[in-house]
Scaffold this motif. Structure first.
Motif, PDB file in Angstrom:
ATOM      1  N   ARG B 142       0.728  -1.107  -0.025  1.00 41.21           N
ATOM      2  CA  ARG B 142      -0.206  -0.266  -0.362  1.00 41.21           C
ATOM      3  C   ARG B 142       0.906   1.166   0.037  1.00 41.21           C
ATOM      4  O   ARG B 142       0.749   2.689  -0.977  1.00 41.21           O
ATOM      5  CB  ARG B 142      -0.614   0.194   1.326  1.00 41.21           C
ATOM      6  CG  ARG B 142      -2.142  -0.547   1.502  1.00 41.21           C
ATOM      7  CD  ARG B 142      -2.988  -0.752   2.109  1.00 41.21           C
ATOM      8  NE  ARG B 142      -4.103  -2.145   2.461  1.00 41.21           N
ATOM      9  CZ  ARG B 142      -4.254  -2.396   3.760  1.00 41.21           C
ATOM     10  NH1 ARG B 142      -3.993  -2.087   4.981  1.00 41.21           N
ATOM     11  NH2 ARG B 142      -4.988  -3.365   3.440  1.00 41.21           N
ATOM     12  N   ALA B 143       1.362   1.176   1.209  1.00 36.73           N
ATOM     13  CA  ALA B 143       2.992   2.232   0.476  1.00 36.73           C
ATOM     14  C   ALA B 143       3.595   2.781  -0.336  1.00 36.73           C
ATOM     15  O   ALA B 143       3.230   3.645  -1.000  1.00 36.73           O
ATOM     16  CB  ALA B 143       4.089   1.949   1.477  1.00 36.73           C
ATOM     17  N   ARG B 144       3.918   1.346  -1.076  1.00 38.41           N
ATOM     18  CA  ARG B 144       5.010   1.427  -2.410  1.00 38.41           C
ATOM     19  C   ARG B 144       3.510   2.237  -3.084  1.00 38.41           C
ATOM     20  O   ARG B 144       3.901   3.042  -4.118  1.00 38.41           O
ATOM     21  CB  ARG B 144       4.916   0.124  -2.803  1.00 38.41           C
ATOM     22  CG  ARG B 144       5.476   0.478  -4.116  1.00 38.41           C
ATOM     23  CD  ARG B 144       6.449  -1.122  -4.013  1.00 38.41           C
ATOM     24  NE  ARG B 144       5.159  -2.062  -5.456  1.00 38.41           N
ATOM     25  CZ  ARG B 144       5.258  -3.408  -5.045  1.00 38.41           C
ATOM     26  NH1 ARG B 144       6.577  -3.791  -5.086  1.00 38.41           N
ATOM     27  NH2 ARG B 144       4.002  -3.775  -4.787  1.00 38.41           N
ATOM     28  N   GLN B 145       2.288   1.919  -3.382  1.00 35.81           N
ATOM     29  CA  GLN B 145       1.530   2.468  -4.247  1.00 35.81           C
ATOM     30  C   GLN B 145       1.006   3.469  -4.233  1.00 35.81           C
ATOM     31  O   GLN B 145       1.165   4.720  -4.924  1.00 35.81           O
ATOM     32  CB  GLN B 145      -0.283   1.622  -4.341  1.00 35.81           C
ATOM     33  CG  GLN B 145      -0.187   0.340  -4.591  1.00 35.81           C
ATOM     34  CD  GLN B 145      -0.417  -0.644  -5.439  1.00 35.81           C
ATOM     35  OE1 GLN B 145       0.564  -0.792  -6.218  1.00 35.81           O
ATOM     36  NE2 GLN B 145      -0.766  -0.498  -6.224  1.00 35.81           N
ATOM     37  N   ARG B 146       1.192   3.783  -3.272  1.00 35.76           N
ATOM     38  CA  ARG B 146       1.147   5.732  -2.958  1.00 35.76           C
ATOM     39  C   ARG B 146       2.662   6.858  -2.757  1.00 35.76           C
ATOM     40  O   ARG B 146       1.804   7.447  -3.805  1.00 35.76           O
ATOM     41  CB  ARG B 146       0.364   5.772  -1.265  1.00 35.76           C
ATOM     42  CG  ARG B 146      -0.099   7.257  -1.000  1.00 35.76           C
ATOM     43  CD  ARG B 146      -0.474   6.778   1.022  1.00 35.76           C
ATOM     44  NE  ARG B 146      -0.507   7.873   1.497  1.00 35.76           N
ATOM     45  CZ  ARG B 146      -0.588   9.785   1.423  1.00 35.76           C
ATOM     46  NH1 ARG B 146      -1.758   9.277   0.326  1.00 35.76           N
ATOM     47  NH2 ARG B 146      -0.688  10.317   2.292  1.00 35.76           N
TER      48      ARG B 146
END
Lengths: 147, 161
Positions: B142-146
């Motif tokens: 999720r952090a990477r997507q963001r």
């Protein structure tokens, strides 16, 4: 979603060693492209951040830690005697107060009945006050030491 | 732990640890203080001699806890601009990453930094953050997507200019 070669991409970004197969994989894998984009941005920033460093030498940190360790050891060692002193203070004060009350019961009553200005009156008030203060002080000492 | 072992650990970890704290808090002055406090706690824990590989996640764990304590108290809310002394400035890159870090949540910053800058595995990240190793994968994803979305937005804005 996970790509098996993601860790290889991160490593390659860190050390700059890109194999041709990894480069080829990067062109076809959206996840690894994303990883490379973020890893390269953060890595570049980390290299820059490290240039701002003004860290103390290891020896200084070592000495400071040793001093802190000694300080904490002294605090730990001093804790028990303080607790004992506080507890003994409470016992002494209670015994002293009880002794004072039972030793001169009539004088105690007279404090409240007789007019002020008598020597006994002053003495008994002093005994009661000092006992109360000793109890309060001992309680504070015990609480502080426990904390 | 003997002094020589500590010197080796310090040489291998002080710089990355400082960069981690500085970029997560956005404040180099805080990083200077917390790095010293981290090593102080590390040494006063009276551990046996450790290898560098074992010490690193442990040190990052201490630093993470110290940072979390500061955030809980409401400190480091504002970022201060670090002064670049004696090095050339790549303004685009610098603004990108700083903006990116500022817009991410503290937990996201931690995970991304540990994974992509330090190259830690999921189990090492779990040790360094105190999170369960099973949840690292999804949180990191999720952090990477963001982060990727924020970087893409920045790129689009630059192209438009």
């Amino acid at each position: 979603m996970k790509c098996d070669r993601e860790q290889q991409v991160i490593e390659a970004t860190r050390n700059g060693l890109w194999t041709s197969s990894l480069r080829d994989h990067l062109r076809h894998c959206a996840l690894c492209t994303q990883t490379e984009l973020i890893a390269a941005s953060l890595r570049g920033d980390a290299v820059k951040a490290e240039r701002l460093l003004d860290l103390p030498p290891a020896g200084m940190v070592w000495r400071r830690a040793q001093a802190t360790r000694r300080e904490r050891a002294v605090q730990r060692a001093a804790r028990r005697p303080f607790l004992i002193v506080g507890a003994l203070g409470i016992v002494y004060s209670v015994v002293f107060l009880l002794w004072g009350i039972f030793q001169i019961p009539q004088s105690v009553y007279r404090v409240f009945i007789a007019p002020p200005g008598l020597t006994e009156h002053v003495a008994i008030t002093g005994v009661v006050l000092s006992a109360i203060l000793a109890i309060a002080g001992s309680c504070v000492l015990v609480l502080e030491t426990k904390r | 732990m003997d002094e020589q072992t500590f010197h080796a650990i310090y040489a291998g970890t002080a710089k990355p640890l400082w960069a981690y704290i500085a970029r997560l808090s956005g404040r180099p002055d805080v990083a200077n203080d917390l790095v010293q406090e981290t090593y102080c706690r590390f040494l006063t824990a009276q551990l046996r001699n450790m290898e560098l590989a074992q010490a690193k996640p442990y040190l990052f764990r201490i630093a993470t806890n110290l940072l979390n304590d500061r955030w809980r108290k409401g400190e480091d809310v504002t970022w201060s601009e670090p002064e670049e002394i004696g090095c050339e400035r790549d303004l685009d890159m610098q603004i990108d990453v700083r903006d990116l870090m500022q817009q991410l949540k503290p937990r996201e910053r931690q995970l991304l930094w540990l994974a992509y800058v330090e190259g830690m595995t999921h189990s090492e990240i779990a040790k360094s953050t105190g999170l369960h190793s099973m949840s690292i994968r999804i949180l990191l994803f999720r952090a990477r997507q963001r982060a990727a979305e924020l970087l893409r937005q920045k790129e689009r804005a630059l192209h438009e200019v």
